[in-house]
Scaffold this active site. Sequence first.
Site, PDB file in Angstrom:
ATOM      1  CG  ASP A  59      -2.026  -1.020   1.130  1.00 12.80           C
ATOM      2  OD1 ASP A  59      -2.821  -0.933   0.179  1.00 12.80           O
ATOM      3  OD2 ASP A  59      -2.099  -1.911   1.998  1.00 12.80           O
ATOM      4  CG  ASP A  69      -7.357  -2.882  -0.443  1.00 13.99           C
ATOM      5  OD1 ASP A  69      -7.499  -3.179   0.760  1.00 13.99           O
ATOM      6  OD2 ASP A  69      -6.388  -2.219  -0.862  1.00 13.99           O
TER       7      ASP A  69
END
Length: 254
Positions: free
Chosen positions: A34, A179
């Site tokens: 991320d 996600d």
Amino acid sequence: MVEVSTSILSVKKGEESKTFFALEAAKTDYFHIDVMDGKFVEKDTYQTMLEYASYIRRISNAPLDVHLMVEDIKKAVDDFSAVEPNIITFHLEACKDEQEVMETINYIKQNNCKVGIAVKPNTSIEEVYQYLPYIHMCLVMTVEPGKGGQTYLSEMTEKVKTLKKYIDENQLEIDIEVDGGINLRTAPEVKKAGANILVAGTAILSAVDYKVIIDELKCPIGDVSFWDIYLLSLTSYITYYIIDIPRWLEMCCV
């Protein structure tokens, strides 16, 4: 087949090596990286994720799934291409027009990497349709990007269903990744909707046994009973909130 991409956003400092080895042993399909720049989203993880990705590449052959939540996509692609990721995903919202989207797709491909496009919860899924023939994956954000440990937005299930229907009707070969807030309770819902890659962080990293959770997340729809979910969730809860209390108290008292 459902795959699991484990987010390393919440890996505890000082335990990176142990955690990465354990996740690979637990057969995570991808390490989910991320990448945030503090501009596109408030949090800044850029250097930490670059360090983690570089370290993982030195010790593992597991694929890296890089999710760019940044304004300067080209710079991030240059930086993270060095760690030879399997796929780089950028946000549709970070591009000013269609030309920039296509240029970004081609630029990532020129770096010998698969391409994904991510969309925020408030972005209409129809906006990504024209790019689907040129990419390998569409990432549907099921929480607002930029923070870990958020609750799954149930209205995103219909978004995944709509995307899956369009992909099937147009005979496209593309993965659907979800996600945000993915755990043993929400995984069956998104899998039934059509998602085939699940990003999970807290649900895995807070568990006693990573492999048990990863295996359950990969299970075909209908193979996990209510009691399986209940017992595994209870185990994760006890581990996260009880077993780690001494460590938490020690940190607070330093």
